[in-house]
Design a protein around this motif. Structure first.
Motif, PDB file in Angstrom:
ATOM      1  N   MET A 158       0.970  -1.770  -0.292  1.00  0.00           N
ATOM      2  CA  MET A 158      -0.013  -0.144   0.239  1.00  0.00           C
ATOM      3  C   MET A 158       0.818   1.350   0.149  1.00  0.00           C
ATOM      4  SD  MET A 158      -2.739  -0.837   0.113  1.00  0.00           S
ATOM      5  CE  MET A 158      -3.490  -2.264  -0.564  1.00  0.00           C
ATOM      6  N   LYS A 161       1.920   1.853  -3.531  1.00  0.00           N
ATOM      7  CA  LYS A 161       0.129   2.606  -4.222  1.00  0.00           C
ATOM      8  C   LYS A 161       0.323   3.754  -3.855  1.00  0.00           C
ATOM      9  CE  LYS A 161      -2.164  -1.886  -5.504  1.00  0.00           C
ATOM     10  NZ  LYS A 161      -3.423  -2.004  -4.973  1.00  0.00           N
ATOM     11  N   VAL A 162       0.996   4.505  -2.955  1.00  0.00           N
ATOM     12  CA  VAL A 162       0.516   5.591  -2.296  1.00  0.00           C
ATOM     13  C   VAL A 162       1.742   6.344  -3.268  1.00  0.00           C
ATOM     14  CG1 VAL A 162       1.343   7.200  -0.317  1.00  0.00           C
ATOM     15  CG2 VAL A 162       0.329   5.003   0.122  1.00  0.00           C
ATOM     16  N   MET A 242      -4.486   4.284   4.360  1.00  0.00           N
ATOM     17  CA  MET A 242      -3.727   2.894   3.993  1.00  0.00           C
ATOM     18  C   MET A 242      -4.155   2.155   4.876  1.00  0.00           C
ATOM     19  SD  MET A 242      -0.965   1.105   5.203  1.00  0.00           S
ATOM     20  CE  MET A 242      -0.098   2.675   6.283  1.00  0.00           C
ATOM     21  N   CYS A 269      -8.410   5.532   1.008  1.00  0.00           N
ATOM     22  CA  CYS A 269      -8.392   4.286   0.554  1.00  0.00           C
ATOM     23  C   CYS A 269      -8.814   3.164  -0.125  1.00  0.00           C
ATOM     24  CB  CYS A 269     -10.030   4.100   1.915  1.00  0.00           C
ATOM     25  SG  CYS A 269     -10.140   1.775   2.393  1.00  0.00           S
ATOM     26  N   LEU A 272      -6.438   3.926  -3.119  1.00  0.00           N
ATOM     27  CA  LEU A 272      -5.456   2.813  -2.831  1.00  0.00           C
ATOM     28  C   LEU A 272      -5.786   1.570  -3.317  1.00  0.00           C
ATOM     29  CD1 LEU A 272      -4.129   3.489   0.730  1.00  0.00           C
ATOM     30  CD2 LEU A 272      -3.129   3.716  -2.335  1.00  0.00           C
TER      31      LEU A 272
END
Length: 523
Positions: A158, A161-162, A242, A269, A272
């Motif tokens: 994650m 992904k951020v 996250m 969220c 993500l």
């Protein structure tokens, strides 16, 4: 009753834990999550000690979790997450050895020495306090250290992904910030390899293909650092979103003051690739003046305060009722909460299944309330202690045993606990504020009539209550509340009191007549 029948009843229950559990089921649309269970989460900031709000959030979440377990066979888990990778901003006032903390400000709590000298870090110390706190109430939970999860790589997917959706996430947060903060904001807070501090600095470069960011360290040198493996943490709103995505959280509640944060974290969220959890925003507690309770102001009631004067079940009842309504949290609310809890407990055994699932004690005791029937209320015990002017437990039990011969401490341990609490509450709050007033001439006539009428009356509580009413009416008390206020102020030295018939039956008719005699002579 079979579990299937109980589940059918639960499906129509309107108690708020069932309403919340139904929201989770509706969102699932009949499908079991790929992880195989429903995850409930609560969060905790370990820079301070657990408090009454911590209890409230875990207790309420547990109630929803238990309601869900009746509505569905899908397994559930509860994470109690400690944000222990946060940098400590200031030295707390309530710790020893403050001098050893100051040089480490800005570091993650798990990298700061323990001022108490009992654990490997300040974060570990406070985490241990949280676990002991939750364990003391018998909560079923799994403790999660944010610091450990960052370092173990749990959040790595994650976090990458951020980094990849950096601009999208930035554009969610920036409109909520002031101009100065907006100029330097980044969702990533790198941990300085030089000092170990969590830095709030601009990100100079981003390299999603390498999974790194570049920032200026405290010595002015540029550093390229991975965003994974505990080298960075996220600002808290991004961190919240996250974490929901990483754990696939299904339910988390929070205070009304976090409504906007919930919306922002929910959007993050979704960016993500996960749906944010269900939950609701509970109202905050108020002090006696109706002002929001603040830990820094110290205008609230601590959990230690409550448990000094009442059982934890009464606190759970306080948390259960009207969670979306702002409630005052101060010492005077305790007796009413105890009596309301006891009244619901007494009623449970004779209720229908529908009524039971709407009874707070079903939720407080996870569907298995104890079978007790108490002959007296906490309020009456307080008034008995007040009239007897005693802090001796044996004195109160002497009256109780005469009133209800079947009542003994071994047979009624909850009543015995309430006697102890009543004596402590009387000592600390009632006794210092007692003020007896002398009766007026008109009131003397009414008291003399009551004194005479009590001579030949049945000691039954209902008969005594009817007698008190009749005496008041005979002396032209059109508003009988004024008559009872007169009795409370003159006989008990306070503005509020018990149901007089029940109290006289407990205290004794002849004892009550002597009390009236003393009051009539008072000047």
């Amino acid at each position: 009753m079979t579990r299937d029948h109980l589940r059918h009843v639960a499906e129509t229950s309107q108690s708020w834990p069932f309403e919340e559990a139904k929201k989770i089921l509706e969102k699932l649309k009949g499908e079991v999550p790929s992880k195989g269970y429903i995850l409930f989460e609560t969060g905790y900031g370990p820079s301070g000690l657990p408090h009454i709000g911590t209890f409230g959030e875990v207790a309420r979440t547990t109630m929803v979790r238990h309601a869900f377990s009746l509505l569905s066979d899908i397994p559930t888990r509860l994470y109690a997450v400690s944000d222990d990778m946060d940098g400590l901003r200031k030295v707390p006032d309530n710790i020893p050895n403050k001098d050893i903390i100051a040089p480490h400000l800005g570091k993650p709590l798990t990298q700061i020495p323990d001022p108490f000298g009992t654990h490997q870090s300040f974060g570990h110390h406070n985490n241990a306090r949280l676990k002991a706190f939750l364990d003391s109430f018998g909560f079923d939970y799994e403790f999660i250290s944010s610091s450990e999860q960052y370092k173990a790589g749990t959040f790595d997917v994650m976090l990458q992904k951020v980094l990849e959706h950096y601009e999208e996430i930035i554009n969610i947060i920036l409109p909520t910030l002031g101009p100065e903060r907006r100029a330097t904001y980044s969702p990533f807070l790198p941990v300085s390899p030089l000092s170990g501090r969590v830095l709030q600095v601009p990100i100079l470069e981003r390299h999603p293909e390498r999974g790194t960011i570049v920032f200026e360290d405290e010595d002015g040198k540029k550093v390229e650092s991975p965003v994974t493996g505990g080298h960075c943490k996220l600002q808290w709103k991004a961190d919240w979103g996250m974490r929901w995505a990483a754990f696939d959280v299904n339910y988390e509640m929070s205070g009304k003051d976090l409504i906007d944060s919930v919306k922002l974290s929910s959007r993050i969220c979704r960016v993500l690739g996960k749906e944010p959890p269900e939950g609701f925003n509970y109202e905050l507690f108020l002090d006696q003046q109706g002002t929001k309770i603040s830990k820094s102001k110290g205008n609230g009631l601590s959990i230690e305060d409550w448990l000094k004067y009442a059982p934890q079940e009464s606190l759970a009842y306080y948390m259960y009722q009207s969670p979306r309504k702002a409630k005052r949290l101060y010492f005077d609310v305790i007796p009413r909460q105890v009596d309301d809890y006891v009244n619901f407990l007494n009623a449970y055994e004779t209720q229908t299944p529908e009524q039971r699932l709407n009874n707070p004690v079903w939720h407080i005791h996870q569907g298995h309330p104890p079978q007790v029937e108490l002959p007296l209320t906490f309020g009456i015990l307080l008034n008995l202690a007040s009239v007897c002017n005693t802090e001796d437990k044996a004195v109160l039990w002497g009256f109780i045993s005469r009133y209800a011969s079947e009542a003994t401490p071994p047979k009624m341990p909850l009543l015995d606990r309430l006697v102890e609490y009543a004596l402590i509450y009387y000592r600390d709050f009632v006794k210092p504020n007692k003020h007896y007033r002398a009766p007026t001439d008109i009131e003397k006539e009414a008291l003399e009539d009551l004194h005479k009428s009590l001579k030949d009356v049945s000691p039954d509580a209902e008969a005594l209550q009817a007698l008190v009413f009749e005496v008041g009416k005979r002396h032209n008390y059109t508003n009988l509340r004024e008559w009872f206020l007169c009795l409370y102020q003159i006989l008990l030295g306070q503005d509020e009191g018990p149901r007089m018939g029940s109290f006289i039956a407990l205290y004794g008719v002849e004892e009550m007549r002597r009390l009236i005699e003393e009051a009539i002579l008072r000047k």
